[in-house]
Design an enzyme around this catalytic site. Sequence first.
Site, PDB file in Angstrom:
ATOM      1  N   HIS A 154      61.338  36.869  -4.440  1.00  0.00           N
ATOM      2  CA  HIS A 154      62.572  36.633  -4.894  1.00  0.00           C
ATOM      3  C   HIS A 154      62.616  35.672  -6.231  1.00  0.00           C
ATOM      4  O   HIS A 154      63.635  35.301  -6.835  1.00  0.00           O
ATOM      5  CB  HIS A 154      63.288  35.907  -3.872  1.00  0.00           C
ATOM      6  CG  HIS A 154      63.931  36.927  -2.949  1.00  0.00           C
ATOM      7  ND1 HIS A 154      63.240  37.478  -1.779  1.00  0.00           N
ATOM      8  CD2 HIS A 154      65.234  37.768  -2.831  1.00  0.00           C
ATOM      9  CE1 HIS A 154      64.184  38.348  -1.146  1.00  0.00           C
ATOM     10  NE2 HIS A 154      65.152  38.505  -1.883  1.00  0.00           N
ATOM     11  N   GLY A 155      61.488  34.846  -6.397  1.00  0.00           N
ATOM     12  CA  GLY A 155      61.488  33.782  -7.513  1.00  0.00           C
ATOM     13  C   GLY A 155      60.142  33.152  -7.507  1.00  0.00           C
ATOM     14  O   GLY A 155      59.708  32.694  -6.543  1.00  0.00           O
TER      15      GLY A 155
END
Length: 469
Positions: free
Chosen positions: A324-325
């Site tokens: 997600h990041g």
Amino acid sequence: MAFSSSVFLLLFLPIVIAIYYNPVVKARAFKNAFLLFASLLFYAWGEPIWVFIMLAAITANWALSLNINKPKLIIAIVLDLSLLFVFKYLNFAAENLGLLLSAPDPRNLIPQIALPIGLSFFTFSMISYMVDVHRGKSQAQKNFLYCALYIAFFSKMLAGPIVRYAHFEQQINGRKESWDDFCEGFKRFTVGLGKKLLLASNCALAADAAFDTIEHGGEIGIAFAWFGAVAYTLQIFFDFSGYSDMAIGLGRMFGFKFLENFNYPYISRCVTEFWLRWHISLGTWFRDYVYFPIVTPKVPGTRASNSRIIWALFVVWSLTGLWHGADWTFVFWGWGYFILIVLEKFTNFHKKIGNFTYVYSFFTLVLFRVIFRAPTLETTFDYYAVMFGFGNLPFLTEDFWFYLSSLKLYFFFGILFCFPVINWAKTKYSQFSILNSQLLSSIAYSILFILCFMSIVKGGYNPFIYFNF
């Protein structure tokens, strides 16, 4: 090019539909080749350079998939993950390496590279294709154009769902378009558009106001902090499920039928159930390509040990966070879910609290959304401090009343549509023909589409949250 843009709705999509369904050339090969061309144009509209990198990656994977063996599979996975690492994680790794070695920041030596939109999604599609072909679950696609269409189809390219090749390959040449499917696809697209523009974008107003104030050192009241956290919880659901609805609807308009990606996740009774209902295509990807390979015993008939299961869950949730990041906020977010899922799996504590299990589930999700939304861990802790009343803070403020009065209608429908109320009403009151009226349905969807278009004309640029991933 976002699905919710006027360029897509007034220019790109009508032209693609007109050419695809033209009455002169109806050959399946033409339709597939044209969809690939349209998909590349769609991607190049926003990423004119990275489209060539994507094509190079697709070409490499396609070539390696022909007569595949284990060394070729390893090469393909290394290439795909290297692409993801360079564009998404290189700066993050360099920063943490510099901190670990107490050296000057290595990021000063690395050019700042923008993350290509959709990179994580089409990379995972390529990896699943290669693994499934190697496992014998799918046949290698001999036609490069069809392999490229699977990876780059504009309906699902930017933010999923992550469609498996085994589900896609039979539809490349075997799908059958129909007017009923086209209409159902357009309705599904319109629902997704409404989720994004009417619900997610308006919930974002309160969420952004609350989080931005905390990030920049301002003060908000306790009630508004909770209001902002719940607003973001609603925003991300309607933003991402809305995109999935649009992707599934667009696919169906061209004859493709994709599996569902969301199943009313906010009615879950525990965190484990939530992740069976949220972003289903990502969860099953990690289950099949990471979790199962770790826990599957080498000796058939034996059972994986608890320690091995826990290790597999730790790996999966560490990778889910990083997916997600490239930031420690996402890593800690993933580890938080790992801890709760392990506790649920081995203690079943959530089953001992009766109906409060729904409260526990949603309360946990709201708290975890704060980690997900906050730009840094420091901001996360500052936000939690306000939520739980640390410091001399008022409970109610003018900001809370302003956003509550401004957005109460969107919040009402946002909370309402977290539940399967329409399906419930159709089932419970099926004797009332008006609920199943095609005319009423057409009018309702037309009004919804008009409201969405008015929102596009009125509003500014508000990209999908998952474009960042």
